[in-house]
Design an enzyme around this catalytic site. Structure first.
Site, short mmCIF file in Angstrom:
data_model
loop_
_atom_site.label_atom_id
_atom_site.label_comp_id
_atom_site.label_asym_id
_atom_site.label_seq_id
_atom_site.Cartn_x
_atom_site.Cartn_y
_atom_site.Cartn_z
N ASP A 81 0.85 -1.25 0.07
CA ASP A 81 -0.15 -0.02 0.13
C ASP A 81 0.94 1.30 0.00
O ASP A 81 1.89 1.24 0.52
CB ASP A 81 -1.00 -0.07 1.13
CG ASP A 81 -0.32 -0.16 2.35
OD1 ASP A 81 0.62 -0.87 2.43
OD2 ASP A 81 -0.70 0.50 3.60
N GLU A 138 -0.59 -2.07 5.13
CA GLU A 138 0.44 -1.98 6.37
C GLU A 138 0.54 -0.65 7.11
O GLU A 138 0.63 -0.59 8.24
CB GLU A 138 1.87 -2.26 5.86
CG GLU A 138 2.78 -2.51 6.77
CD GLU A 138 3.50 -1.20 7.52
OE1 GLU A 138 3.69 -1.32 8.46
OE2 GLU A 138 3.57 0.03 6.58
#
Length: 390
Positions: A81, A138
């Site tokens: 991400d 994350e």
């Protein structure tokens, strides 16, 4: 003598790795939105012959490859991400999504594991099972991708004997591998304190209970926790990040709020600081006649590297880059949700240099250093071969 992967084995693929990394960087996706990134990863893994499972804990992807009859299994994780930051760079591969960029290098982490995946599928120089975990979210905080994947049965569906992960490290030379056994990255807890006083006219403070005065005293008192309640050889941080109260200069507010960030490296320090925050807040509020509410959010735990797995990863890294070229990493007060994986499986979280002049993580000028791509890919390939030696 068995030949294991080297950095030179990835030189021919360097341009392709850079191309993948630049594509990911130009098309970033926020936590919980990694649809296209996950599809790219899954399609490539399937093309190389991996058994691919999509939508693990959200947009997570796991590629599994079994070779030979070895009974050991290994997991390696990369995060996917991006962050809600507007990129300041003007390079050709800059983000095409306004307000979103890969400011933490997850584009590089994903690319390196893909590079290793292609090599391992092509060479098949191991015996056992490797599980390549491409994790979403994350950066999502408490309900991160690691937590979601574990809840979705990650380790039951894809058993492993050990798990490894990696993060780039601005300030260290590109390609340098840094290791540390035991605690590496801090636990990160958040605290919101709401102080309830008695509002009134600023000209008549004796008729009020001023929560801003209470909060001001509390800010100073909280700073004594690390300096006066902890062992002086321990490391911890208590930061008051926000302090809000009042709306007009001639009004004493009814309430004030403070928000704290707490960073610790041991469970004992974490418990001690939590206990002291509660006692100090309650005592300070009571001393002024105010009341307090505390919302304590236990965030990611300490990233604690297992001794045996760290020693093994260090040995592999030294074989790859040369003996003595793998320095010990200093303690890092930042947090990482990889810590949740390490609470379930032994493993090691590694740091990889991103250049001595690299912008810091989460900075609009940050960019992953492409010079580290072949080192990272080779590290994962060699570690897999060594862990799953036929």
């Amino acid at each position: 003598m068995t030949k294991f992967a080297t950095i030179d084995d990835f030189k021919h693929a360097e341009a392709e790795l850079v191309g993948i990394r630049h594509h990911l960087h130009a098309h970033p996706e926020l936590s919980l939105e990694e649809v296209k990134t996950a599809a790219l990863v899954a399609d490539k893994l399937e093309g190389w012959g991996y058994e691919v499972t999509r939508n693990v804990g959200g947009h997570g992807v796991v590629g599994q490859l079994r070779v030979g009859d070895g009974n050991r299994s290994l997991a390696i994780r990369a995060d996917m991400d991006a962050l809600p930051i507007h990129e300041a760079g003007d390079h050709a591969h800059a983000s095409t999504v306004p307000g979103v960029m890969h400011a933490c290098g997850h584009d590089g982490h994903t690319t390196m594991l893909l590079g290793a995946a292609e090599y391992l599928a092509r060479t098949r120089n191991f015996s056992g099972t490797v599980n390549l975990i491409f994790q979403p979210a994350e950066e999502a905080g408490r309900d991160s991708g690691a937590v979601a994947m574990i809840k979705d049965g990650l380790f039951e569906r894809f058993p492993c004997d050990a798990i490894f992960g990696l993060h780039n490290h601005p300030g260290a030379p590109a390609g340098q591998i840094l290791m540390r056994a035991g605690p590496l990255m801090a636990a990160a807890d958040s605290v919101k304190i709401t102080l309830h006083g008695k509002g009134g006219h600023a000209a008549r403070p004796h008729l009020c209970i001023d929560p801003i005065v209470v909060g001001s005293a509390l800010v100073m008192a909280l700073q004594t926790i690390v300096s006066r309640s902890m062992d002086s050889t321990d490391t911890a941080v208590v930061t008051v990040g926000t302090f809000h109260g009042g709306a007009a200069s001639n009004v004493i507010a009814q309430e004030a709020t403070l928000e704290l960030s707490v960073r610790t490296f041991t469970p004992e320090a974490r418990a001690l600081i939590k206990k002291r925050i509660y006692s100090i807040v309650e005592a300070q509020a009571a001393s002024w006649g105010a009341t307090a509410e505390i919302e304590y959010d236990d965030g990611h735990p300490v990233v604690t590297n297992a001794p045996d797995e760290t020693a093994f990863a260090t040995e592999v890294a030294e074989e790859l880059t040369g003996a003595g070229n793998v320095p010990e990493c200093a303690l890092i007060p930042g947090s990482e949700d990889f810590a949740h994986f390490l609470q379930h499986k032994p493993g090691c979280f590694i740091r990889l240099g991103n250049g001595e002049t690299s912008a810091p993580l989460h900075n609009p000028a940050y960019d992953f250093d492409d010079a580290s791509l072949t080192t990272g890919a080779a590290l994962w390939a060699r570690l897999t071969e060594r862990f799953l030696t036929a």
